[in-house]
Design a protein around this motif. Sequence first.
Motif, mmCIF file in Angstrom:
data_model
loop_
_atom_site.group_PDB
_atom_site.id
_atom_site.type_symbol
_atom_site.label_atom_id
_atom_site.label_comp_id
_atom_site.label_asym_id
_atom_site.label_seq_id
_atom_site.Cartn_x
_atom_site.Cartn_y
_atom_site.Cartn_z
ATOM 1 N N GLY A 75 0.776 -1.236 0.000
ATOM 2 C CA GLY A 75 0.000 0.000 0.000
ATOM 3 C C GLY A 75 0.804 1.280 0.000
ATOM 4 N N ALA A 76 2.093 1.196 0.269
ATOM 5 C CA ALA A 76 2.915 2.406 0.376
ATOM 6 C C ALA A 76 2.825 3.311 -0.850
ATOM 7 N N PRO A 77 2.809 2.774 -2.079
ATOM 8 C CA PRO A 77 2.754 3.672 -3.231
ATOM 9 C C PRO A 77 1.469 4.481 -3.344
ATOM 10 N N SER A 78 0.432 4.123 -2.603
ATOM 11 C CA SER A 78 -0.809 4.903 -2.687
ATOM 12 C C SER A 78 -0.584 6.348 -2.245
ATOM 13 N N GLU A 79 0.445 6.588 -1.440
ATOM 14 C CA GLU A 79 0.825 7.953 -1.050
ATOM 15 C C GLU A 79 1.053 8.821 -2.286
ATOM 16 N N PHE A 80 1.624 8.216 -3.338
ATOM 17 C CA PHE A 80 1.981 8.981 -4.530
ATOM 18 C C PHE A 80 0.779 9.444 -5.335
ATOM 19 N N LEU A 81 -0.378 8.845 -5.114
ATOM 20 C CA LEU A 81 -1.584 9.331 -5.782
ATOM 21 C C LEU A 81 -1.888 10.759 -5.340
ATOM 22 N N PHE A 82 -1.573 11.065 -4.091
ATOM 23 C CA PHE A 82 -1.802 12.405 -3.549
ATOM 24 C C PHE A 82 -0.598 13.319 -3.757
ATOM 25 N N THR A 83 0.594 12.834 -3.366
ATOM 26 C CA THR A 83 1.768 13.706 -3.368
ATOM 27 C C THR A 83 2.356 13.937 -4.744
ATOM 28 N N ARG A 84 2.260 12.966 -5.641
ATOM 29 C CA ARG A 84 2.892 13.094 -6.951
ATOM 30 C C ARG A 84 1.866 13.252 -8.075
ATOM 31 N N LEU A 85 0.881 12.368 -8.154
ATOM 32 C CA LEU A 85 -0.101 12.487 -9.232
ATOM 33 C C LEU A 85 -0.899 13.777 -9.092
ATOM 34 N N LEU A 86 -1.491 14.013 -7.909
ATOM 35 C CA LEU A 86 -2.241 15.253 -7.688
ATOM 36 C C LEU A 86 -1.329 16.430 -7.347
ATOM 37 N N GLY A 87 -0.124 16.142 -6.881
ATOM 38 C CA GLY A 87 0.840 17.208 -6.600
ATOM 39 C C GLY A 87 0.688 17.881 -5.252
ATOM 40 N N ILE A 88 0.016 17.248 -4.296
ATOM 41 C CA ILE A 88 -0.164 17.825 -2.958
ATOM 42 C C ILE A 88 0.986 17.337 -2.074
ATOM 43 N N ASP A 89 2.082 18.041 -2.105
ATOM 44 C CA ASP A 89 3.273 17.627 -1.368
ATOM 45 C C ASP A 89 3.545 18.607 -0.230
ATOM 46 N N ILE A 90 2.884 18.389 0.899
ATOM 47 C CA ILE A 90 3.041 19.334 2.007
ATOM 48 C C ILE A 90 4.375 19.179 2.725
ATOM 49 N N GLU A 91 5.080 18.068 2.500
ATOM 50 C CA GLU A 91 6.390 17.904 3.136
ATOM 51 C C GLU A 91 7.387 18.939 2.636
ATOM 52 N N SER A 92 7.177 19.442 1.422
ATOM 53 C CA SER A 92 8.086 20.467 0.888
ATOM 54 C C SER A 92 7.613 21.881 1.233
ATOM 55 N N ARG A 113 -8.529 14.700 -2.446
ATOM 56 C CA ARG A 113 -8.300 15.721 -1.414
ATOM 57 C C ARG A 113 -7.488 15.098 -0.300
ATOM 58 N N LEU A 114 -6.818 15.969 0.411
ATOM 59 C CA LEU A 114 -5.974 15.538 1.514
ATOM 60 C C LEU A 114 -6.208 16.474 2.683
ATOM 61 N N ASP A 115 -6.546 15.905 3.821
ATOM 62 C CA ASP A 115 -6.683 16.697 5.037
ATOM 63 C C ASP A 115 -5.313 16.771 5.699
ATOM 64 N N THR A 116 -4.772 17.986 5.794
ATOM 65 C CA THR A 116 -3.416 18.192 6.294
ATOM 66 C C THR A 116 -3.443 19.130 7.490
ATOM 67 N N TYR A 117 -2.304 19.336 8.092
ATOM 68 C CA TYR A 117 -2.212 20.297 9.192
ATOM 69 C C TYR A 117 -2.449 21.717 8.695
ATOM 70 N N LEU A 118 -2.338 21.940 7.394
ATOM 71 C CA LEU A 118 -2.627 23.247 6.811
ATOM 72 C C LEU A 118 -4.119 23.425 6.544
ATOM 73 N N GLY A 119 -4.866 22.330 6.564
ATOM 74 C CA GLY A 119 -6.280 22.329 6.219
ATOM 75 C C GLY A 119 -6.516 21.393 5.043
ATOM 76 N N ARG A 120 -7.736 21.318 4.590
ATOM 77 C CA ARG A 120 -8.077 20.445 3.466
ATOM 78 C C ARG A 120 -7.623 21.066 2.148
ATOM 79 N N ILE A 121 -6.922 20.263 1.364
ATOM 80 C CA ILE A 121 -6.448 20.676 0.047
ATOM 81 C C ILE A 121 -7.043 19.709 -0.964
ATOM 82 N N SER A 122 -7.733 20.255 -1.964
ATOM 83 C CA SER A 122 -8.351 19.437 -3.008
ATOM 84 C C SER A 122 -7.750 19.799 -4.360
ATOM 85 N N VAL A 123 -7.495 18.778 -5.155
ATOM 86 C CA VAL A 123 -6.958 18.987 -6.490
ATOM 87 C C VAL A 123 -7.687 18.053 -7.443
#
Length: 163
Positions: A75-92, A113-123
Motif C-alpha cells: 500500500g505504500a505507493p498509494s501515497e503517490f496518488l496524492f503527493t505526486r499524481l495530484l501534486g499535494i506535497d506538504i512535506e516540501s 483531497r488531503l486533510d493536512t495540518y494546513l487544512g483540506r487541500i483538493s486537487v
Amino acid sequence: ALSRKYDKLGYLDSGICGAYIVPYVLFSGGRGDLAIDLLSSENPDIGYKAMMNRGATTLYEYPKCGGSADHPMFGAPSEFLFTRLLGIDIESYKGELIIEPCITSKVKYAKGRLDTYLGRISVGFSLSDKAVFEIEIPSGINASLKVGEKLLPLSAGQNRFEF
C-alpha cells in the motif's frame, strides 16, 4: 538504468520495499509516466490494476492469489496518488505550497483531497482538448499551481484554470 529496466519490463518486480522506492525514484526523476505505468500494470503477479480487475476494493497481501484481502504490505505507493499524481506535497511546504500535478498522457482525469495540518487541500484535473485544473486551498497559506513552466498563484477557496 532504473528507467531503462522498467521501460522494458513494464511492471514492478521489486517486492515490498521496492514497491515504494521504485515509484518514488521514478516520480522524483521526472518519469511519473513510467511510475504510473508500473502502478497501473495488469501483471497478475504484482499489478494493482490486476487486483482491481478481479474486484478488489483493498490491496491484497499477495496480488496474484489474494491471501489477506486487506493488507498494507503493497500500500505504500498509494501515497503517490496524492503527493505526486495530484501534486499535494506538504512535506516540501516552507512558506509556500506548490501544487504540481504529474501531467502525463497516461492519466486523463484525477481528483482527490488531503486533510493536512494546513487544512483540506483538493486537487482535480482533466485533460482532453483543454486542460482543466480545479484546486481548493484553505485560508491562511500562500500557494501556487505549477504546470510545466507556468506558476499560477492560488487564492483561498476554489480556483479554476483552463488551458
